[in-house]
Design a protein around this motif. Structure first.
Motif, PDB file in Angstrom:
ATOM      1  N   VAL A 119      46.758  37.347  38.105  1.00 24.38           N
ATOM      2  CA  VAL A 119      46.500  37.627  36.694  1.00 24.38           C
ATOM      3  C   VAL A 119      46.326  36.283  35.995  1.00 24.38           C
ATOM      4  N   MET A 120      45.121  36.059  35.471  1.00 28.72           N
ATOM      5  CA  MET A 120      44.839  34.849  34.698  1.00 28.72           C
ATOM      6  C   MET A 120      44.840  35.233  33.226  1.00 28.72           C
ATOM      7  N   SER A 121      45.357  34.330  32.384  1.00 31.39           N
ATOM      8  CA  SER A 121      45.398  34.615  30.952  1.00 31.39           C
ATOM      9  C   SER A 121      45.163  33.341  30.157  1.00 31.39           C
ATOM     10  N   GLY A 122      44.832  33.536  28.883  1.00 33.61           N
ATOM     11  CA  GLY A 122      44.606  32.423  27.984  1.00 33.61           C
ATOM     12  C   GLY A 122      43.193  31.893  28.053  1.00 33.61           C
ATOM     13  N   ASP A 123      42.286  32.451  27.250  1.00 31.30           N
ATOM     14  CA  ASP A 123      40.888  31.994  27.192  1.00 31.30           C
ATOM     15  C   ASP A 123      40.257  31.917  28.581  1.00 31.30           C
ATOM     16  N   VAL A 124      40.245  33.028  29.284  1.00 28.86           N
ATOM     17  CA  VAL A 124      39.696  33.078  30.638  1.00 28.86           C
ATOM     18  C   VAL A 124      38.174  33.026  30.583  1.00 28.86           C
ATOM     19  N   LEU A 125      37.614  32.199  31.439  1.00 29.89           N
ATOM     20  CA  LEU A 125      36.163  32.080  31.578  1.00 29.89           C
ATOM     21  C   LEU A 125      35.821  32.257  33.044  1.00 29.89           C
ATOM     22  N   LEU A 126      34.933  33.215  33.354  1.00 29.40           N
ATOM     23  CA  LEU A 126      34.497  33.491  34.716  1.00 29.40           C
ATOM     24  C   LEU A 126      33.028  33.141  34.835  1.00 29.40           C
ATOM     25  N   ALA A 127      32.691  32.263  35.782  1.00 34.32           N
ATOM     26  CA  ALA A 127      31.301  31.886  36.043  1.00 34.32           C
ATOM     27  C   ALA A 127      30.899  32.445  37.396  1.00 34.32           C
ATOM     28  N   GLN A 128      29.776  33.184  37.391  1.00 32.84           N
ATOM     29  CA  GLN A 128      29.227  33.772  38.610  1.00 32.84           C
ATOM     30  C   GLN A 128      27.737  33.459  38.631  1.00 32.84           C
ATOM     31  N   GLY A 129      27.353  32.420  39.352  1.00 30.69           N
ATOM     32  CA  GLY A 129      25.956  32.004  39.366  1.00 30.69           C
ATOM     33  C   GLY A 129      25.531  31.607  37.962  1.00 30.69           C
ATOM     34  N   GLN A 130      24.483  32.230  37.438  1.00 28.85           N
ATOM     35  CA  GLN A 130      24.010  31.931  36.093  1.00 28.85           C
ATOM     36  C   GLN A 130      24.690  32.786  35.030  1.00 28.85           C
ATOM     37  N   SER A 131      25.552  33.684  35.438  1.00 25.05           N
ATOM     38  CA  SER A 131      26.243  34.561  34.495  1.00 25.05           C
ATOM     39  C   SER A 131      27.626  34.013  34.171  1.00 25.05           C
ATOM     40  N   ALA A 132      28.099  34.331  32.978  1.00 28.30           N
ATOM     41  CA  ALA A 132      29.447  33.936  32.565  1.00 28.30           C
ATOM     42  C   ALA A 132      30.048  35.051  31.723  1.00 28.30           C
ATOM     43  N   LEU A 133      31.336  35.264  31.886  1.00 26.05           N
ATOM     44  CA  LEU A 133      32.085  36.224  31.087  1.00 26.05           C
ATOM     45  C   LEU A 133      33.328  35.521  30.562  1.00 26.05           C
ATOM     46  N   SER A 134      33.743  35.890  29.362  1.00 29.96           N
ATOM     47  CA  SER A 134      34.999  35.372  28.835  1.00 29.96           C
ATOM     48  C   SER A 134      35.848  36.556  28.391  1.00 29.96           C
ATOM     49  N   ALA A 135      37.169  36.346  28.420  1.00 35.43           N
ATOM     50  CA  ALA A 135      38.112  37.397  28.034  1.00 35.43           C
ATOM     51  C   ALA A 135      39.476  36.764  27.814  1.00 35.43           C
ATOM     52  N   ASP A 136      40.384  37.565  27.282  1.00 36.87           N
ATOM     53  CA  ASP A 136      41.754  37.101  27.103  1.00 36.87           C
ATOM     54  C   ASP A 136      42.514  37.078  28.429  1.00 36.87           C
ATOM     55  N   ARG A 137      42.119  37.999  29.349  1.00 34.15           N
ATOM     56  CA  ARG A 137      42.877  38.184  30.583  1.00 34.15           C
ATOM     57  C   ARG A 137      41.957  38.668  31.697  1.00 34.15           C
ATOM     58  N   MET A 138      42.223  38.217  32.920  1.00 33.39           N
ATOM     59  CA  MET A 138      41.482  38.678  34.090  1.00 33.39           C
ATOM     60  C   MET A 138      42.476  38.983  35.197  1.00 33.39           C
ATOM     61  N   THR A 139      42.377  40.184  35.777  1.00 31.70           N
ATOM     62  CA  THR A 139      43.218  40.574  36.896  1.00 31.70           C
ATOM     63  C   THR A 139      42.342  40.662  38.135  1.00 31.70           C
ATOM     64  N   VAL A 140      42.662  39.860  39.149  1.00 32.83           N
ATOM     65  CA  VAL A 140      41.880  39.808  40.383  1.00 32.83           C
ATOM     66  C   VAL A 140      42.660  40.490  41.495  1.00 32.83           C
ATOM     67  N   ASN A 141      42.012  41.462  42.151  1.00 31.77           N
ATOM     68  CA  ASN A 141      42.586  42.124  43.318  1.00 31.77           C
ATOM     69  C   ASN A 141      41.946  41.473  44.539  1.00 31.77           C
ATOM     70  N   LEU A 142      42.708  40.650  45.241  1.00 29.54           N
ATOM     71  CA  LEU A 142      42.161  39.907  46.371  1.00 29.54           C
ATOM     72  C   LEU A 142      41.877  40.789  47.577  1.00 29.54           C
ATOM     73  N   ASP A 143      42.550  41.939  47.683  1.00 31.74           N
ATOM     74  CA  ASP A 143      42.342  42.823  48.826  1.00 31.74           C
ATOM     75  C   ASP A 143      40.952  43.443  48.831  1.00 31.74           C
ATOM     76  N   ASP A 144      40.426  43.781  47.644  1.00 30.47           N
ATOM     77  CA  ASP A 144      39.102  44.398  47.615  1.00 30.47           C
ATOM     78  C   ASP A 144      38.038  43.531  46.933  1.00 30.47           C
ATOM     79  N   GLY A 145      38.413  42.333  46.477  1.00 29.75           N
ATOM     80  CA  GLY A 145      37.431  41.410  45.909  1.00 29.75           C
ATOM     81  C   GLY A 145      36.912  41.821  44.541  1.00 29.75           C
ATOM     82  N   THR A 146      37.743  42.489  43.734  1.00 24.16           N
ATOM     83  CA  THR A 146      37.310  42.891  42.399  1.00 24.16           C
ATOM     84  C   THR A 146      38.157  42.196  41.341  1.00 24.16           C
ATOM     85  N   ALA A 147      37.619  42.148  40.135  1.00 27.89           N
ATOM     86  CA  ALA A 147      38.348  41.595  38.996  1.00 27.89           C
ATOM     87  C   ALA A 147      38.138  42.501  37.800  1.00 27.89           C
ATOM     88  N   ARG A 148      39.128  42.547  36.930  1.00 27.70           N
ATOM     89  CA  ARG A 148      39.034  43.320  35.688  1.00 27.70           C
ATOM     90  C   ARG A 148      39.265  42.364  34.538  1.00 27.70           C
TER      91      ARG A 148
END
Length: 162
Positions: A119-148
């Motif tokens: 669980v990442m928090s505090g001005d989270v920024l996710l960069a995926q190639g040319q795309s970027a998303l920002s949010a207050d919080r990101m929860t990553v499930n490493l078992d299935d490779g997903t994030a919320r």
């Protein structure tokens, strides 16, 4: 400013049609993470508290587990009570998480090793190639490779004209 922030700012300035939402799910990392793989930690300094069973790594901390890398100025490692192994990691002071082609940064990351959840928090920024998303919080499930992404999620969607 970090490289990810500069990349995101450039992305936002060059794109059109902003979209905001309260929560969204995305893929994270190129492959599923093996959460049973050994955790390697390097740092400038280590302090161990025998009474609590915790270790604090400080200064240029880099944690590796399989293909995943997490870096931060400070990481608290809490060991399992009664078992050998790590229960959880608490990274603070500006955290970068990289898995495959994806990279995220935030102010804090809490990694529950047994559950395979970060669980990442505090001005989270996710960069995926040319795309970027920002949010207050990101929860990553490493078992299935997903994030919320949660809490004032923002991204820019490219139209076919760009």
């Amino acid at each position: 400013m970090t490289y990810l922030r500069l990349l995101a700012i450039a992305f936002v300035l060059c794109a059109a049609a902003p979209v905001s939402a309260q929560g969204t799910s995305v893929a994270f990392g190129a492959i599923q993470q093996d959460t049973s793989a050994p955790v390697e930690v390097t740092a400038d300094e280590l302090a161990v508290d025998q009474a609590s069973g915790a270790a604090t790594f400080t200064g240029n901390v880099v944690i590796g587990q399989g293909e995943m890398r997490l870096s931060a100025p400070r990481v608290l490692v809490i060991y399992s009570q009664g078992q050998a192994g790590i229960e959880r990691l608490e990274a603070t002071g500006g955290v970068t998480l990289v898995s495959g082609p994806d990279a995220a940064e935030g102010q804090r990351a809490d990694y529950n090793v047994a559950d395979g959840v970060i669980v990442m928090s505090g001005d989270v920024l996710l960069a995926q190639g040319q795309s970027a998303l920002s949010a207050d919080r990101m929860t990553v499930n490493l078992d299935d490779g997903t994030a919320r992404m949660q809490g004032r999620v923002k991204t820019i969607l490219q139209t076919g004209n760009n």
